[in-house]
Design a protein around this motif. Sequence first.
Motif, PDB file in Angstrom:
ATOM      1  N   ARG A  66      35.005  37.730  42.565  1.00 57.55           N
ATOM      2  CA  ARG A  66      34.339  36.549  42.002  1.00 57.55           C
ATOM      3  C   ARG A  66      32.838  36.664  42.275  1.00 57.55           C
ATOM      4  N   ALA A  67      32.059  35.811  41.611  1.00 57.81           N
ATOM      5  CA  ALA A  67      30.602  35.827  41.802  1.00 57.81           C
ATOM      6  C   ALA A  67      30.283  35.518  43.274  1.00 57.81           C
ATOM      7  N   ALA A  69      46.594  45.703  48.051  1.00 49.86           N
ATOM      8  CA  ALA A  69      46.929  46.790  48.975  1.00 49.86           C
ATOM      9  C   ALA A  69      48.395  47.180  48.903  1.00 49.86           C
ATOM     10  N   ASP A  70      49.282  46.233  48.622  1.00 50.74           N
ATOM     11  CA  ASP A  70      50.714  46.526  48.636  1.00 50.74           C
ATOM     12  C   ASP A  70      51.246  47.055  47.318  1.00 50.74           C
ATOM     13  N   THR A  71      50.590  46.732  46.195  1.00 58.43           N
ATOM     14  CA  THR A  71      51.137  47.102  44.891  1.00 58.43           C
ATOM     15  C   THR A  71      50.220  47.985  44.053  1.00 58.43           C
ATOM     16  N   GLY A  72      48.920  47.990  44.353  1.00 53.51           N
ATOM     17  CA  GLY A  72      47.963  48.697  43.498  1.00 53.51           C
ATOM     18  C   GLY A  72      47.536  47.890  42.293  1.00 53.51           C
ATOM     19  N   ALA A  73      47.985  46.656  42.177  1.00 48.10           N
ATOM     20  CA  ALA A  73      47.638  45.825  41.022  1.00 48.10           C
ATOM     21  C   ALA A  73      46.153  45.490  41.033  1.00 48.10           C
ATOM     22  N   VAL A  74      45.588  45.393  39.842  1.00 43.11           N
ATOM     23  CA  VAL A  74      44.194  44.990  39.655  1.00 43.11           C
ATOM     24  C   VAL A  74      44.186  43.867  38.623  1.00 43.11           C
ATOM     25  N   PRO A  75      43.622  42.705  38.955  1.00 45.48           N
ATOM     26  CA  PRO A  75      43.608  41.587  38.000  1.00 45.48           C
ATOM     27  C   PRO A  75      42.851  41.939  36.725  1.00 45.48           C
ATOM     28  N   GLU A  76      43.156  41.196  35.679  1.00 43.98           N
ATOM     29  CA  GLU A  76      42.472  41.402  34.407  1.00 43.98           C
ATOM     30  C   GLU A  76      40.998  41.024  34.521  1.00 43.98           C
ATOM     31  N   VAL A  77      40.194  41.682  33.692  1.00 50.74           N
ATOM     32  CA  VAL A  77      38.759  41.396  33.647  1.00 50.74           C
ATOM     33  C   VAL A  77      38.541  39.978  33.117  1.00 50.74           C
ATOM     34  N   VAL A  78      37.623  39.259  33.746  1.00 56.30           N
ATOM     35  CA  VAL A  78      37.303  37.891  33.329  1.00 56.30           C
ATOM     36  C   VAL A  78      35.831  37.836  32.927  1.00 56.30           C
ATOM     37  N   GLU A  79      35.584  37.335  31.740  1.00 56.19           N
ATOM     38  CA  GLU A  79      34.220  37.156  31.221  1.00 56.19           C
ATOM     39  C   GLU A  79      33.413  38.452  31.278  1.00 56.19           C
ATOM     40  N   GLY A  80      34.080  39.558  31.044  1.00 60.58           N
ATOM     41  CA  GLY A  80      33.391  40.834  30.959  1.00 60.58           C
ATOM     42  C   GLY A  80      32.961  41.441  32.275  1.00 60.58           C
ATOM     43  N   LEU A  81      33.249  40.782  33.390  1.00 64.05           N
ATOM     44  CA  LEU A  81      32.850  41.297  34.701  1.00 64.05           C
ATOM     45  C   LEU A  81      34.023  42.008  35.372  1.00 64.05           C
ATOM     46  N   PRO A  82      33.765  43.076  36.146  1.00 63.69           N
ATOM     47  CA  PRO A  82      34.857  43.805  36.779  1.00 63.69           C
ATOM     48  C   PRO A  82      35.607  42.940  37.784  1.00 63.69           C
TER      49      PRO A  82
END
Length: 494
Positions: A138-139, A166-179
């Motif tokens: 987040r910002a 850390a447990d799954t390797g999941a990465v949330p979806e990009v929000v408002e074009g920011l990583p």
Amino acid sequence: MREAHSVEQVRAAEAALMAVLPEGTLMQRAAAGLAVTCAGLLGRVYGSRVVLLVGSGDNGGDALYAGARLARRGARVDALLLSPQRAHAGGLAALRSAGGWSLPADAPGFPAAAQRLVAAADLVMDGIVGIGGRGGLRAPAAELAQAVGEAGAVVVAVDLPSGVDADTGAVPEVVEGLPSALRADVTVTFGTHKPGLLVDPGAAYAGVVELVDIGLEPPAPVLRAAQHADIARLLPRPARETDKYARGVLGLAAGSERYPGAAVLATGAALHGGAGALRYVGPRAVGDAVLAAHPEVMVGAGRVQAYAVGPGIDTGEEARERLAAVLADEVPVLVDADGLTLLAESGPKALRNTPGALLTPHAGEAVRLLAGLGEESTRAGVEADRIGDARRLAAGYAATVLLKGSTTVIADPRGEVWVNPTGTPYLATAGSGDVLTGLSGALLAAGLSPTEAAVCGAYLHGLAGHLAADEGAPCSASDVLRALPGAWHEVCGA
């Protein structure tokens, strides 16, 4: 062997060690290893520019203490404090004492000043969020992650890239074009690997993973990744007095008039899988094509030590009969492709007479198999939780499950999980799965357990993919097939 442990296991091991060590010892061990890796990446530390992205947790403390070590060696070190009131006090004092600088996020003009520092950096250290973090960046961290991605600095993640689960390797979806997560060139992880460093998409964010030993003694791992030596110990090797039948006979039920190539590819791979002989069971016309390509194959029914069934058999009535006949033979069986679609219709009861089963779905086939257990999912859902869904399938079907994808995950009915470290995007080509089926099926017939056959088959298959695309050019499944002996040779050295 690489072993990975869950956040809960790591926290418990850290607590046990901190109870018997002087305060701060673990953090100093981590910071020392982190600083050594960063110094090696910089080459020349004196005069280099290092920027620390510092969050509120222990990862921020690790980064600050490591930054202090680099500052004492002559580096210009600037710490961007994203949570100024909760920055690690000891680490911040050490950095300032060593000549480092800090810039709090609530300072006037912080965004512009921080981006200038990042743009001029030789190395950026990501100490924003540790293994306990949940959710994406987040910002202002997300804006800094974007600036880091646009800069030319080497990025080093502290224990885990921020934003990666850390447990799954999941990465949330990009929000408002920011990583939502920060990509690292190198991740320096402490004590043990974390599952999210070995499973995509997290593995793709981690870059090269360096393990720093800080003295942890965690319990049995939740995840394993084999290396060359581990595979070499498992692969079958004939003794002097061994005959072809003692080495194992694989029965292969693959191909149809519509898909004869699946049988040819699976057969070719099976001949490089360590079994002594191969019987092809299927339509006469397909058998003729198999014999034309591989004259050493026996065509027709007979005694086998294991079966591989499914590639290209189609899903009509004849295919159903072929699958039923294989499952009635009461030998270990590998089921792939069309065979999985048919198995999903029947559910786990179809495997009740099988002494050992290996299922090799991709994400779409996994969705169908989950439906056979009464569970709903989607391809995206499976790809987001590879470990969890592989475990659910393995438990539900009482079988080893090799879930194919950018990270291949292997789970057995006991809940043990492996990931394959040798995969390559070049294996995403038609017929590649048929090669994996033939290879793994032969290993099963040669006497390996379903889990061993899956681990070894995926490893050799991935390595063959790298060899086939050695010059960086696209390769076909036939190229991968031809590279299998080279992969075997590289692992075993003979």
